[in-house]
Every structure is written in structure tokens, then in C-alpha cells.
Write a protein that holds these residues in place. Structure first.
Motif, PDB file in Angstrom:
ATOM      1  N   PRO A 234      54.758  52.247-108.029  1.00 30.09           N
ATOM      2  CA  PRO A 234      54.983  53.118-106.995  1.00 30.09           C
ATOM      3  C   PRO A 234      55.886  51.618-105.926  1.00 30.09           C
ATOM      4  O   PRO A 234      57.183  52.251-105.873  1.00 30.09           O
ATOM      5  CB  PRO A 234      54.524  53.999-106.293  1.00 30.09           C
ATOM      6  N   ALA A 235      55.152  50.951-105.624  1.00 36.03           N
ATOM      7  CA  ALA A 235      55.486  50.131-104.627  1.00 36.03           C
ATOM      8  C   ALA A 235      55.998  49.013-105.368  1.00 36.03           C
ATOM      9  O   ALA A 235      57.622  48.977-104.426  1.00 36.03           O
ATOM     10  CB  ALA A 235      54.400  48.694-104.462  1.00 36.03           C
ATOM     11  N   MET A 236      56.762  49.041-106.256  1.00 36.32           N
ATOM     12  CA  MET A 236      57.186  47.867-107.268  1.00 36.32           C
ATOM     13  C   MET A 236      58.409  48.424-107.160  1.00 36.32           C
ATOM     14  O   MET A 236      59.625  47.711-107.665  1.00 36.32           O
ATOM     15  CB  MET A 236      56.766  47.857-108.472  1.00 36.32           C
ATOM     16  N   GLY A 237      58.480  49.768-107.782  1.00 33.79           N
ATOM     17  CA  GLY A 237      59.524  50.490-108.365  1.00 33.79           C
ATOM     18  C   GLY A 237      61.013  50.612-106.722  1.00 33.79           C
ATOM     19  O   GLY A 237      62.232  50.308-106.960  1.00 33.79           O
ATOM     20  N   ASP A 238      60.160  51.170-105.801  1.00 31.74           N
ATOM     21  CA  ASP A 238      60.705  50.985-104.292  1.00 31.74           C
ATOM     22  C   ASP A 238      60.942  49.295-104.248  1.00 31.74           C
ATOM     23  O   ASP A 238      62.204  49.428-103.656  1.00 31.74           O
ATOM     24  CB  ASP A 238      60.114  51.256-103.274  1.00 31.74           C
ATOM     25  N   TYR A 239      60.480  48.088-104.428  1.00 31.74           N
ATOM     26  CA  TYR A 239      60.933  47.164-104.317  1.00 31.74           C
ATOM     27  C   TYR A 239      62.508  47.386-104.496  1.00 31.74           C
ATOM     28  O   TYR A 239      63.178  46.243-104.570  1.00 31.74           O
ATOM     29  CB  TYR A 239      60.058  46.072-104.057  1.00 31.74           C
ATOM     30  N   MET A 240      62.678  47.278-106.044  1.00 31.37           N
ATOM     31  CA  MET A 240      63.090  47.093-107.175  1.00 31.37           C
ATOM     32  C   MET A 240      64.110  47.788-106.556  1.00 31.37           C
ATOM     33  O   MET A 240      65.729  47.509-106.779  1.00 31.37           O
ATOM     34  CB  MET A 240      62.676  47.153-108.561  1.00 31.37           C
ATOM     35  N   LEU A 241      64.421  49.071-106.111  1.00 28.84           N
ATOM     36  CA  LEU A 241      65.846  49.660-105.443  1.00 28.84           C
ATOM     37  C   LEU A 241      65.938  49.120-104.511  1.00 28.84           C
ATOM     38  O   LEU A 241      67.311  49.006-104.226  1.00 28.84           O
ATOM     39  CB  LEU A 241      64.647  50.465-104.762  1.00 28.84           C
ATOM     40  N   VAL A 242      65.456  48.120-103.314  1.00 28.51           N
ATOM     41  CA  VAL A 242      65.785  47.322-102.559  1.00 28.51           C
ATOM     42  C   VAL A 242      66.702  46.795-103.486  1.00 28.51           C
ATOM     43  O   VAL A 242      67.783  46.020-102.741  1.00 28.51           O
ATOM     44  CB  VAL A 242      64.485  46.495-101.376  1.00 28.51           C
ATOM     45  N   MET A 243      66.402  44.978-103.977  1.00 30.81           N
ATOM     46  CA  MET A 243      66.881  44.793-104.853  1.00 30.81           C
ATOM     47  C   MET A 243      67.976  45.262-104.949  1.00 30.81           C
ATOM     48  O   MET A 243      69.156  44.182-105.167  1.00 30.81           O
ATOM     49  CB  MET A 243      65.673  44.718-106.093  1.00 30.81           C
ATOM     50  N   VAL A 244      68.038  46.446-105.475  1.00 31.32           N
ATOM     51  CA  VAL A 244      69.326  46.943-106.076  1.00 31.32           C
ATOM     52  C   VAL A 244      70.740  47.219-104.807  1.00 31.32           C
ATOM     53  O   VAL A 244      72.098  46.149-105.326  1.00 31.32           O
ATOM     54  CB  VAL A 244      69.445  48.119-106.938  1.00 31.32           C
ATOM     55  N   HIS A 245      70.385  47.609-103.859  1.00 29.38           N
ATOM     56  CA  HIS A 245      71.017  47.454-102.244  1.00 29.38           C
ATOM     57  C   HIS A 245      71.286  45.875-102.116  1.00 29.38           C
ATOM     58  O   HIS A 245      72.432  45.959-101.653  1.00 29.38           O
ATOM     59  CB  HIS A 245      69.721  48.691-102.044  1.00 29.38           C
ATOM     60  N   GLU A 246      70.474  44.986-102.302  1.00 30.35           N
ATOM     61  CA  GLU A 246      70.539  43.883-101.282  1.00 30.35           C
ATOM     62  C   GLU A 246      71.959  43.316-102.397  1.00 30.35           C
ATOM     63  O   GLU A 246      73.188  42.440-102.067  1.00 30.35           O
ATOM     64  CB  GLU A 246      69.422  43.245-101.728  1.00 30.35           C
ATOM     65  N   ALA A 247      71.754  43.455-104.004  1.00 30.33           N
ATOM     66  CA  ALA A 247      72.925  42.670-104.423  1.00 30.33           C
ATOM     67  C   ALA A 247      73.858  42.985-104.607  1.00 30.33           C
ATOM     68  O   ALA A 247      75.047  43.320-104.746  1.00 30.33           O
ATOM     69  CB  ALA A 247      71.874  42.835-106.303  1.00 30.33           C
ATOM     70  N   LEU A 248      74.300  44.598-104.411  1.00 28.54           N
ATOM     71  CA  LEU A 248      75.060  45.422-104.682  1.00 28.54           C
ATOM     72  C   LEU A 248      76.108  45.391-102.983  1.00 28.54           C
ATOM     73  O   LEU A 248      77.343  44.708-102.749  1.00 28.54           O
ATOM     74  CB  LEU A 248      75.542  46.892-104.136  1.00 28.54           C
ATOM     75  N   GLU A 249      75.523  45.159-101.922  1.00 31.73           N
ATOM     76  CA  GLU A 249      75.777  44.130-100.538  1.00 31.73           C
ATOM     77  C   GLU A 249      76.278  42.625-100.623  1.00 31.73           C
ATOM     78  O   GLU A 249      77.496  43.296 -99.895  1.00 31.73           O
ATOM     79  CB  GLU A 249      74.284  44.529 -99.399  1.00 31.73           C
ATOM     80  N   MET A 250      74.968  41.928-101.610  1.00 32.83           N
ATOM     81  CA  MET A 250      75.576  40.783-101.537  1.00 32.83           C
ATOM     82  C   MET A 250      77.734  41.125-102.097  1.00 32.83           C
ATOM     83  O   MET A 250      77.429  39.767-102.022  1.00 32.83           O
ATOM     84  CB  MET A 250      75.261  40.415-102.517  1.00 32.83           C
TER      85      MET A 250
END
Length: 257
Positions: A234-250
Motif C-alpha cells: 500500500p505504501a509503495m503504491g501511494d508513492y508510485m502515484l506520487v511519482m506519476v504526478h511528479e513526472a506529469l508536473e515536470m
């Protein structure tokens, strides 16, 4: 009349010129650039999105086909498209880095499988995490956001005058370090437990030298790794969701500066 001496509609050359940026972005971007996606599908998608871009923005094809100016313009369009897709591809490399750390600590680093996204062999854990990241990317409409950013890039960086500044190229290089940091943080929960296990096995080896570490340590590492993956998912899934948002923002920062 664009240089061939033939009566070809200028809209056709405008479509081909527009497809350069869109096609380059699809080649470098995840999901669209997967080996499992046929080339014909990519061409159809690039053509359809290019038609939308032509209707939404005033795009004009170069007046002369065989000229140095046209070649530079095409190179600029390809560079912008590759940069947009490559930024997202950087984030998708983080699970592979995490899988190398986890797989080596668990003792299953030799377990390789063919990754359907890139057609190369990758650790089995990395393939699982990559598929999970892809599903999260699709669940937040990341593919639609990517298409929207490509369309809006024609307004921020008009065709023919689009060229990435050194500052934007430097930001892409710095964002490459994010993949290593994200991969390390993604593997941190499981890696920390496996590190503690290795310390315990090391102390046991010092206290009982006759103990067969391969008969005890490898099964223990595998069992603790599997349990830690299940608990930390669950924690890894939440962090991967953060990675997706960071990549889209970049990617948006790359387009709009």
C-alpha cells in the motif's frame, strides 16, 4: 506547391510536419512507446492527434521541403517531442532500480523475465512494479494529460520556432536523478527489513561459525522479502502515484517553462 512540383494539398504536408512532434513523443513516452503497441497503431494515433492539433492551433508547413531551414525545424520538432516523452520515461525507470535493490537483497536477482513494455529482460519484481505503475498512470488519466500537454505545446512552443533552451535541457538532466532517488525510496521499506535480516544472519555467523548460512540465510531472506513486499505494497503504491504526478508536473514545466 512545396518543392516537388506536384499539386499536393498543403494540408497534407502540414499534417506530416505536425506528426513529427506527436510521433516523437509517442516513441519516447511510456505506454504509447511499448513494444507491444504496433507501429501502425502509433501512426494512426499520431495522425489523429495531429489533426486535432491542426484544428486547434494555426500550424503551417515549411514552404520549401529540401532546405536547411526545414531540416532544422524538423529537428526542433523531433527534439521537443522526444523530450516530452522522455521525462515520463525517466519516472518509469524508478521501479526497475527498486527491483534491483530488492531482488539482490532477497537473493532472487537472477530471476529475469521479458518486460512487455520495452522488450528487454528485467527482474521479475521490476516487471510487477512497472505494470503496477502503468496501471496507476492510466488510472489518473496520465495518457490523456500527456495528449493534452502535446496539444498545448504547440501554443507554448510554436512549430518552426520550437527549440529547447539550455535551462530546460538541464532540468531534464537533473530530473534523471529523481529516478535514482525515487527507486531508492520505493525500495526503502523492503530493503530496510532485509538489511536488518542480514545483520542478524551476520551476527549468527559470528556466534555460530559452523552454521550453514546458505541453508538458513537464503530462505529467510526470501520469506522476509515476500512478507515485506505484501506489507509495504500500500505504501509503495501511494508513492508510485506520487511519482506519476511528479513526472506529469515536470512534463508541464518542460512545456510551459
Amino acid at each position: 506547391m512545396l518543392g516537388f512540383g506536384l499539386s499536393i494539398e498543403p494540408q497534407l504536408w502540414t499534417l506530416v510536419f505536425t506528426m513529427v512532434r506527436v510521433g516523437a513523443a509517442f516513441v519516447a513516452a511510456p505506454v504509447f512507446g511499448a513494444v507491444s503497441v504496433p507501429v501502425q497503431v502509433r501512426i494512426l494515433l499520431a495522425g489523429a492527434i495531429s489533426i486535432l492539433a491542426m484544428n486547434a492551433r494555426a500550424i503551417a508547413a515549411p514552404e520549401q521541403i529540401f532546405s536547411l531551414t526545414t531540416i532544422v525545424m524538423v529537428m526542433g520538432e523531433a527534439l521537443v517531442g522526444l523530450a516530452i516523452g522522455f521525462v515520463l520515461q525517466i519516472a518509469f525507470a524508478a521501479p526497475l532500480i527498486a527491483s534491483e535493490l530488492i531482488g539482490t537483497s532477497m537473493g532472487i536477482g537472477f530471476a529475469q523475465a521479458v518486460d512487455p513494455l520495452n522488450g528487454r529482460s528485467s527482474p521479475a519484481i521490476g516487471q510487477f512494479l512497472s505494470i503496477l505503475l502503468t496501471l496507476l498512470f492510466l488510472s489518473v488519466d496520465g495518457h490523456l494529460i500527456l495528449v493534452d500537454l502535446i496539444l498545448r505545446s504547440y501554443e507554448a512552443m510554436p512549430p518552426g520556432a520550437a527549440w529547447l533552451s539550455p535551462d530546460r535541457l538541464r532540468n531534464i538532466a537533473f530530473f534523471g536523478g529523481y529516478a535514482f532517488l525515487a527507486g531508492l525510496l520505493l525500495a526503502l521499506p523492503v530493503g530496510f527489513l532485509l538489511l536488518c535480516l542480514n545483520l542478524i544472519v551476520g551476527m549468527l555467523s559470528r556466534s555460530a561459525p559452523a552454521l550453514n548460512l546458505f541453508a538458513v540465510g537464503l530462505p529467510a531472506s526470501l520469506a522476509v522479502g515476500v512478507v515485506a513486499l505484501v506489507a509495504a505494497m500500500p505504501a509503495m503504491g501511494d508513492y508510485m502515484l506520487v511519482m506519476v504526478h511528479e513526472a506529469l508536473e515536470m512534463t508541464a514545466m518542460l512545456v510551459f517553462g
